[in-house]
Design a protein around this motif. Structure first.
Motif, short mmCIF file in Angstrom:
data_model
loop_
_atom_site.label_atom_id
_atom_site.label_comp_id
_atom_site.label_asym_id
_atom_site.label_seq_id
_atom_site.Cartn_x
_atom_site.Cartn_y
_atom_site.Cartn_z
N TYR A 170 0.69 -1.23 -0.24
CA TYR A 170 -0.25 0.04 -0.25
C TYR A 170 0.70 1.35 0.14
CZ TYR A 170 -2.27 3.69 2.01
OH TYR A 170 -2.87 5.51 2.62
N LEU A 171 1.78 1.52 0.76
CA LEU A 171 2.49 1.92 0.77
C LEU A 171 2.95 2.61 -0.57
CD1 LEU A 171 4.34 2.18 5.19
CD2 LEU A 171 2.15 3.65 3.48
N ALA A 172 3.80 1.67 -0.66
CA ALA A 172 4.34 1.81 -2.30
C ALA A 172 3.53 2.31 -3.20
CB ALA A 172 5.23 0.51 -3.40
N GLU A 173 2.14 1.98 -3.49
CA GLU A 173 1.31 2.58 -4.13
C GLU A 173 0.99 4.11 -4.11
OE1 GLU A 173 -1.67 2.30 -7.36
OE2 GLU A 173 -0.18 1.09 -7.21
N ARG A 174 1.07 4.20 -2.68
CA ARG A 174 0.61 5.30 -2.42
C ARG A 174 1.51 6.50 -2.67
NH1 ARG A 174 2.22 7.54 2.83
NH2 ARG A 174 1.51 9.54 2.94
N ARG A 175 2.89 6.32 -2.25
CA ARG A 175 3.97 6.74 -2.63
C ARG A 175 4.14 7.01 -4.43
NH1 ARG A 175 9.94 6.86 -1.61
NH2 ARG A 175 10.09 4.40 -2.59
N ARG A 176 3.79 5.97 -5.23
CA ARG A 176 3.40 6.09 -6.65
C ARG A 176 2.70 7.09 -7.23
NH1 ARG A 176 1.45 4.94 -10.98
NH2 ARG A 176 -0.14 3.18 -9.58
N HIS A 177 1.47 6.61 -6.58
CA HIS A 177 -0.08 7.76 -7.79
C HIS A 177 1.07 9.18 -6.97
CE1 HIS A 177 -3.49 7.32 -9.36
NE2 HIS A 177 -4.04 7.74 -8.08
N TYR A 178 0.64 9.58 -5.42
CA TYR A 178 1.56 11.07 -5.24
C TYR A 178 2.10 11.75 -6.26
CZ TYR A 178 -2.35 11.54 -1.48
OH TYR A 178 -3.56 11.29 -1.11
N ARG A 197 4.41 22.95 -3.06
CA ARG A 197 3.42 23.26 -1.79
C ARG A 197 3.16 22.14 -0.46
NH1 ARG A 197 -0.54 27.48 -4.05
NH2 ARG A 197 -2.02 26.45 -1.91
N PRO A 198 2.75 22.85 0.71
CA PRO A 198 3.55 21.86 1.60
C PRO A 198 2.26 20.22 2.10
CG PRO A 198 2.50 23.77 2.64
CD PRO A 198 2.59 23.97 0.69
N PHE A 199 1.26 20.31 0.30
CA PHE A 199 0.55 19.21 0.61
C PHE A 199 1.42 17.81 -0.40
CE2 PHE A 199 -2.16 15.78 -1.37
CZ PHE A 199 -3.01 15.02 -0.46
N TRP A 200 2.12 18.51 -0.83
CA TRP A 200 2.42 17.40 -1.79
C TRP A 200 4.64 17.63 -2.13
CZ3 TRP A 200 -0.68 15.00 -4.73
CH2 TRP A 200 -1.96 15.70 -5.09
N GLN A 201 4.68 18.28 -1.02
CA GLN A 201 6.16 18.28 -0.55
C GLN A 201 5.97 16.86 0.23
OE1 GLN A 201 7.51 22.04 0.98
NE2 GLN A 201 8.04 22.65 -0.62
N ARG A 202 4.80 17.10 1.43
CA ARG A 202 4.59 15.98 2.52
C ARG A 202 4.51 14.34 1.61
NH1 ARG A 202 0.67 18.95 6.11
NH2 ARG A 202 2.41 21.07 6.92
N ARG A 203 4.17 14.30 0.87
CA ARG A 203 3.90 13.44 -0.11
C ARG A 203 5.33 12.85 -0.56
NH1 ARG A 203 -0.19 15.70 2.58
NH2 ARG A 203 -2.06 14.15 3.18
N ALA A 204 6.00 13.55 -1.01
CA ALA A 204 7.49 13.48 -1.90
C ALA A 204 7.73 12.38 -1.10
CB ALA A 204 7.77 15.12 -2.62
N PHE A 205 8.41 13.05 0.03
CA PHE A 205 8.60 11.93 0.64
C PHE A 205 8.52 11.29 1.69
CE2 PHE A 205 10.57 16.62 -0.28
CZ PHE A 205 11.92 16.20 -0.59
#
Length: 365
Positions: A331-339, A348-356
């Motif tokens: 799930y985490l790998a798929e979540r990171r790939r999608h974001y 933007r903060p929301f997307w910076q947080r998902r990038a890492f």
């Protein structure tokens, strides 16, 4: 004083808890199912992926989908200026369902009652302590009870695991802000998904003829943008392209309802005399539309592990924990790939947080 005794007590009668009661009944294991009251009457809709039908069939509860409208795929504006249609038929699957969650949950509970499962409404475990061969419980509406195995099916707070001192890992502060509106016919059968600088939004038709409009962002960002206020929520909705075109925002709404939608998991999935299922085991991002399927899958996997616990064998519980670890890693790998497919607002903060965001997080046995 009379003390009620059960082999298994399940705290939470949502899809995971009710499905587990059904799976245990099929194995000849008696369970007490505790149906805790809702925190608020507003129920957010949910999408069920095509594999849900097969899982319900294994439970003998396929009728829980009767009357639920079909969900054929997603129309998304994500990582591009051009909308993209992802139809389930393109993947070789059948259709999913847009659920009336209250009706779906009730159908599973009623099936449990029909099979003779003891279901206690407006209830929960108020206290728990070890006892010989299991646990002594204080159960709301019942008094003292004993159970050899307890199950946390109580949602993202993992309330029973918390009472047992099992910590929960929380990966983000994602929050869903939602309202119901009248639904145009062209929305029927599909979910709309659109990314935005502050997060993303989605919309879907509900069985009652309305639609659910939702904006997703982190809790602190929602406060900063005022999305909990109807006027600011509507302003953000009007600023979308796909959502506002296919589901035009009304002139006004009375209220915006907020729901936790963060990703996370308990630090241990099971132990001697206890186990976690559904959102209490792991909470998944609504972007995946996999919450219902995972809850039913957990129930089917947990039932034989619990039956083995009652016979003194913990090896299947350790295998269940390994399954949970594998599922959460995927799930985490798929979540990171999608974001990471969305890179139009990297500052933007929301997307910076998902990038890492982490690509893996273990759930130890």
């Amino acid at each position: 004083m009379n003390v009620s005794r059960y082999p298994v007590a399940i705290a939470g009668a949502g899809p995971a808890g009710s499905a587990l009661a059904l799976a245990l009944h099929a194995l000849g294991v008696e369970a007490l199912l505790l149906d805790r009251p809702l925190a608020q009457p507003f129920r957010i809709g949910e999408s069920a992926t095509p594999d849900v039908a097969g899982l319900l069939s294994r439970l003998g509860a396929g009728h829980a989908l009767d009357g639920q409208p079909g969900y054929h795929g997603n129309l998304s504006l994500w990582g591009s200026e051009t909308p993209r249609l992802d139809h389930f038929l393109y993947r070789g699957h059948g259709h999913g369902w847009h659920l009336d969650r209250a009706g779906f949950d009730q159908a599973l509970r009623q099936e449990a009652v029909a099979r003779g499962v003891a279901v206690l409404g407006e209830s929960g475990i108020d206290a728990i302590e070890p006892a010989d061969g299991g646990w002594r419980l204080r159960v709301r509406g019942l008094g003292e009870a004993e159970a050899r195995v307890v199950v946390d099916a109580g949602g993202r707070r993992s309330p029973l695991a918390a009472r047992l001192g099992i910590p929960r890992c929380r990966l983000d502060r994602l929050q869903a802000l939602a309202c119901h509106v009248d639904c145009p016919g062209e929305l029927s059968g599909y979910s709309l998904v659109e990314s935005a600088p502050y997060g993303w939004g989605d919309a879907a038709a509900l069985p009652d003829g309305r639609a659910l409009a939702t904006l997703m962002t982190d809790q602190d960002l929602a406060r900063a943008q005022g999305l909990e206020h109807p006027a600011d929520f509507l302003a953000a909705w009007r600023a979308t392209r796909l959502l506002s075109e296919r589901l035009p925002p009304p002139p006004r709404i009375d209220a915006v309802h907020a729901f936790a939608a963060h990703s996370g998991c308990v630090s241990r999935a099971a132990g001697p005399g206890w186990i976690c299922v559904g959102d209490a085991l792991m909470g998944l991002d609504p972007l995946t539309s996999s919450g219902i399927a995972c809850a039913l899958g957990d129930a089917l996997a947990a039932a034989p592990a619990i039956a083995a616990m009652l016979d003194g064998d913990l090896a299947p519980a350790r295998a269940y924990a390994k399954r949970a670890d594998d599922c959460f890693r995927r799930y985490l790998a798929e979540r990171r790939r999608h974001y990471r497919q969305e890179n139009r607002w990297p500052e933007r903060p929301f997307w910076q947080r998902r990038a890492f965001a982490p690509a893996a997080l273990a759930v130890p046995a």
